[in-house]
Design a protein around this motif. Structure first.
Motif, PDB file in Angstrom:
ATOM      1  N   ALA A  44       0.833  -1.203   0.000  1.00 56.10           N
ATOM      2  CA  ALA A  44       0.000   0.000   0.000  1.00 56.10           C
ATOM      3  C   ALA A  44       0.866   1.251   0.000  1.00 56.10           C
ATOM      4  N   SER A  45       1.878   1.287   0.855  1.00 59.37           N
ATOM      5  CA  SER A  45       2.761   2.449   0.925  1.00 59.37           C
ATOM      6  C   SER A  45       3.525   2.642  -0.381  1.00 59.37           C
ATOM      7  N   ALA A  46       4.056   1.547  -0.938  1.00 54.92           N
ATOM      8  CA  ALA A  46       4.790   1.632  -2.208  1.00 54.92           C
ATOM      9  C   ALA A  46       3.883   2.134  -3.320  1.00 54.92           C
ATOM     10  N   SER A  47       2.643   1.638  -3.370  1.00 55.38           N
ATOM     11  CA  SER A  47       1.692   2.046  -4.408  1.00 55.38           C
ATOM     12  C   SER A  47       1.345   3.519  -4.295  1.00 55.38           C
ATOM     13  N   VAL A  48       1.068   3.958  -3.072  1.00 54.78           N
ATOM     14  CA  VAL A  48       0.691   5.363  -2.857  1.00 54.78           C
ATOM     15  C   VAL A  48       1.850   6.294  -3.187  1.00 54.78           C
ATOM     16  N   HIS A  49       3.058   5.927  -2.787  1.00 56.67           N
ATOM     17  CA  HIS A  49       4.207   6.801  -3.065  1.00 56.67           C
ATOM     18  C   HIS A  49       4.554   6.822  -4.550  1.00 56.67           C
TER      19      HIS A  49
END
Length: 258
Positions: A44-49
């Motif tokens: 989720a963090s990788a996708s959002v960033h």
């Protein structure tokens, strides 16, 4: 084109309108929705960033062209924020996603409560935004943004504006710094993937359409932030965001407990 593209285009659109108007909440809202759909915290963090690299670039160009950036504040925040973001990425990719998920959910709940608190809290007397506390604030903001999938704006923007700093320059500067933090965090995720440090890296390939949706929705929404600021008071918008994040985090908690 998969349905998830259009779904996350809508999420990205709404999240970017809020972020453009308040200077925060794109990452928190997007990450919370992704987690609700069962995506692991690191993915989720990788996708959002990855999505934020595009939306924050557009935002940074806009704020720079309108001279909303306090460059002294920028140089105090940027190095510390980048360092915090890279450290947060390392921690997030070092821990099993299933074990970390309850803690990230709790963190997002706290972020929602914090946004509500800031919505009701009266501003104090003006404090110099160039004080020594700015660098540690940037370090903490960058770390929780990467480790929690969002939080740079809620931590840094609200703290500086709450201290009495001019909102125009705080939002402009914090949003501009965010582009460099997002780029550093995305690069750190790539290093974790290619070095084999991130065991769950294979999972990100299944969310390409979600990331594309977040990017397209965010870019389309960017020009509308000014209109939203005029139509919806900032306090009311913060209340809406805080309640949304808490509701989604509560739903995740219910899923974990059932």
């Amino acid at each position: 084109m998969p349905v998830e593209f259009f779904l996350f285009a809508g999420v990205g659109f709404l999240a970017q309108i809020v972020d453009g108007a308040l200077g925060m909440a794109y990452g928190v809202v997007s990450s919370t929705v992704l987690l609700t759909f069962g995506v692991t915290p690191a993915v989720a963090s990788a996708s959002v960033h990855a999505a934020e690299m595009f939306t924050t670039a557009a935002s940074a160009i806009s704020h720079t062209s309108h001279r909303n950036v306090d460059w002294r504040l920028f140089w105090r925040l940027a190095p510390a924020g980048i360092l915090g973001g890279v450290l947060g990425t390392y921690v997030l990719t070092s821990i099993d996603g299933a074990m970390l998920r309850p803690y990230v959910t709790a963190y997002l709940t706290v972020m929602g409560l914090y946004i509500l608190y800031r919505a009701f809290r009266a501003r104090r007397s003006v404090v110099d935004p160039h004080a020594a506390v700015v660098a540690p604030l940037g370090l903490v903001g960058g770390f929780v943004d990467a480790a929690g999938g969002g939080g740079w704006g809620p931590v840094v923007t609200t703290s500086l504006i709450g201290s009495g700093a001019a909102p125009r320059f705080v939002v402009g500067t914090v949003n501009t710094v965010e582009f460099f933090i997002t780029t550093a965090v995305s690069a750190a995720f790539l290093v974790a993937i290619f070095s084999g440090h991130w065991a769950e890296a294979d999972g990100i390939g299944g969310h390409i359409w979600s990331v594309a949706g977040l990017v397209v929705g965010g870019i389309l929404a960017a020009p509308l932030a000014g209109f939203v600021v005029k139509k919806i008071p900032g306090q009311r918008l913060m209340l809406m965001v805080g309640l949304l994040v808490i509701a989604l985090a509560g739903y995740q908690t219910w899923q974990l407990l059932k």
